[in-house]
Design a protein around this motif. Sequence first.
Motif, PDB file in Angstrom:
ATOM      1  N   GLU A 138       0.834  -1.200   0.000  1.00 17.14           N
ATOM      2  CA  GLU A 138       0.000   0.000   0.000  1.00 17.14           C
ATOM      3  C   GLU A 138       0.860   1.237   0.000  1.00 17.14           C
ATOM      4  N   ILE A 141       2.092   1.933  -3.470  1.00 18.61           N
ATOM      5  CA  ILE A 141       1.032   2.473  -4.327  1.00 18.61           C
ATOM      6  C   ILE A 141       0.749   3.923  -3.956  1.00 18.61           C
ATOM      7  N   ARG A 142       0.688   4.128  -2.632  1.00 18.40           N
ATOM      8  CA  ARG A 142       0.379   5.487  -2.204  1.00 18.40           C
ATOM      9  C   ARG A 142       1.497   6.457  -2.538  1.00 18.40           C
ATOM     10  N   LEU A 144       3.434   6.350  -5.053  1.00 20.32           N
ATOM     11  CA  LEU A 144       3.317   6.704  -6.466  1.00 20.32           C
ATOM     12  C   LEU A 144       2.218   7.739  -6.671  1.00 20.32           C
ATOM     13  N   GLU A 145       1.115   7.507  -5.941  1.00 24.16           N
ATOM     14  CA  GLU A 145       0.013   8.455  -6.086  1.00 24.16           C
ATOM     15  C   GLU A 145       0.408   9.836  -5.604  1.00 24.16           C
ATOM     16  N   THR A 146       1.055   9.840  -4.427  1.00 29.98           N
ATOM     17  CA  THR A 146       1.430  11.151  -3.868  1.00 29.98           C
ATOM     18  C   THR A 146       2.436  11.857  -4.766  1.00 29.98           C
ATOM     19  N   GLU A 148       2.489  11.722  -7.883  1.00 31.49           N
ATOM     20  CA  GLU A 148       1.725  12.327  -8.967  1.00 31.49           C
ATOM     21  C   GLU A 148       1.054  13.614  -8.520  1.00 31.49           C
ATOM     22  N   GLN A 149       0.522  13.508  -7.280  1.00 29.71           N
ATOM     23  CA  GLN A 149      -0.279  14.640  -6.816  1.00 29.71           C
ATOM     24  C   GLN A 149       0.557  15.714  -6.130  1.00 29.71           C
ATOM     25  N   ASP A 157      -0.795  16.576   0.578  1.00 27.80           N
ATOM     26  CA  ASP A 157       0.326  15.679   0.887  1.00 27.80           C
ATOM     27  C   ASP A 157       0.440  15.458   2.375  1.00 27.80           C
ATOM     28  N   GLU A 160      -2.252  13.179   3.658  1.00 26.28           N
ATOM     29  CA  GLU A 160      -1.994  11.770   3.360  1.00 26.28           C
ATOM     30  C   GLU A 160      -0.846  11.252   4.202  1.00 26.28           C
TER      31      GLU A 160
END
Lengths: 212, 540
Positions: A138, A141-142, A144-146, A148-149, A157, A160
């Motif tokens: 997790e 995955i997170r 990578l998401e962060t 991006e964002q 940020d 999260e």
Amino acid sequence: MAGRGRGQLTFSVEIVGIGKGENLPPSSVQPTPLFPPLDQKPVPLQTGEEAEYMLALKQEFRGAMKTLPFYIRPAAPKKDVERYSDKYQKIETSDHSLEWKPDWRRFPKELRVREKRPLRDKSPAVPKQPKQPRVDKEEIIRKLETLEQKEEDGSSDEEEGEKKKPQEEEAEGEEEYDEEEFEDETDYIMSYFDNGEEFGGDSDENVDEAIY
Amino acid sequence: MTAQEVRLCGLLLQEHFGDVVEKVGTHLIRSGVLTLRALAHETKLPLDLVKKSLCVLMQHGMCAFGAGRRGPAGPVEYHIICERILHMLRYPRYIYTAKSLYGDTGELIVEEILQRGQMTMSSTVKTVADRLTHNMPEGQSMDYSEVVSAFSRLVETHFLQRCPPLASAESSSSGEVNTPLPAVTKHTEPEDHPECYKLPYINLTGQGKRRRSSEDGEAEQRAAKKAKTDNSERGDEGIYWQVNFQRFHLHFRDQAIINAVSCKLDQTSGEIVRTMLRMSEVTTSAHAAFTQALSANEIFRALPSSYNIARPILDQYLTLLVDDPMEFVGKTGDSGGGMYVVNLHRALANLARATLESVVQERFGSRSARIFRLLLRKRHLEQKQVEDFAMVPAKEAKDMLYTLLSENLVQLQEIPKTPDYAPSRTFYLYTVNQLPTARLLLQRCYKTVGNLIERRLYETKENKRLLEKSQRIEAILASLQATGAEAEQLTEVEEMITAPERQQLESLRHHINKLDSSENQVDETIFLLESYINSTQAPR
């Protein structure tokens, strides 16, 4: 009934068979003796192969039942003070509950005994390990998401990051702790060590004070 | 439940399952039906222990549960089945019967199932094979197939039966917490289930394993865990077997009848009755008053050839049996050379009567027994008539009658001549009623067994120190011998018990054996009286 003497009975004594002037046994005023003397001796027990075999079966069965998990011993009384002799007296461990598990499909569920504490201490360790790889996945995955964002929201940020924290606390708590300790391979925690860099800085303000 | 029965149940539970189960069990017997919370509250025991005790009792079939008074939504209620607890007295007899019919294998199967309450077929086979292998000489082991065949034979002759399934097992949804429970009042017999005696197909091959003494503890635990996981592979998961006590009781009853006939007439008559009973085993129901009618031709064909009885001699024997006042065998017709039945209920009544007469004879003497038999036969007699018929002088007859009356074995019946019950104008008749007297004697038997058990516990407690010492010395001796010690050391250890202590131990063992033996014997009387009383009650 016959309290006031034989002459005052409601029925004629002759009917029942007691003639006039006959000697009746004296009326008893105490309970019968515990082991009354027997007129006839009892018949001797049966002996023979069958009787002896059944006797042996009975005694073996009794002995076997005492060792099976169905023999429930009362809970050990709580000790008020730890005593030296406890080490030498037999403390029977109640592991028997683990030896026999009934088939719960046939018994009502309310009879299920909850597992005791010593098992509970071990059980959190078990789910921790499978949790960690899950957390790692997790995390990845997170992350990578962060990434991006990141350009979009600086505040999101942080949020999260806070969400990650309680999940990763347990996993990373040990890592952080390890980092601090093993930086310089000393036994001392780095943050406790004051390496004197601030010492010189303070003296710039107050030249009048003596330096010890 | 009478007070004596409750006391005896308590003692039996304590001996086999410990104090906790005894407390829970006796309280539940006295209260009838209780929920778990009420039971824990009233016995003041910790809830966990109460739960475990109930599990143990249910595993052995002594406790049953069902939906309570508030219906399926309310808490579960438990009640005790007392006769199952009293059957524990008879366990050695069941095991011995299994041994005499099916050998050592059958004996061990029945013993294992009695110890554990209920077992699956595969676990029974494995345990029994291991036990048999343990007793065999080194290098040999018991094959599973032999044990399976013994098990199958026990099931085919109905000595073992499947445990009845619960109604809740049929509800398939796993998410439901409140599965429908059978009502407390509905009493399902295991025989209502059509597959009661059907053997499951199991895939079990192999041999018994010999247990080495070195890997005792761990291996057992591993084996126990393995057995659990293996069950699912064997194919008979969830099918539990229990001992069919009713079938054993029928067998005992038949044996009692055959013994009585052999004693009263002769061995050959006993064999004829045995043949008749064997032929009608499957066709007669458990509560039938007499067997199916059998023709003399059939009996002749079914007789064992070793007896070599000619046809006319068989007819004479049958006539003799029918004419006998004990009325074991009756003639119901003339077709097929004569139709004969065994009168089961009448035979039980006669056996019970013989027991009562024997008790009176041994307790009060043969003349009292004569009076008792007279009263049983003639029903009601006056004082004068008793003296005349029994040929006993008046004074002694009076004495004996009053003793019997005080023991409640004989009752007094008043028959008034005038409506005002004037004593000079009423008849006073002595009478004996067989059924109430049998019940009285049965309660005395329960009290006797209770006393025997208590005395045995007392004797054991008195000499506890000595027993523990001897056990420790035996353990030391065994370990010394295992490690190969010299004879001197062994004698030294043996001398730790002094001679008077040895004598005391010997007499203690003798007493305990005597008390145990007595329990077994009293149980035989209990069985006869119970069977007689049950036969007089209408089948439920």
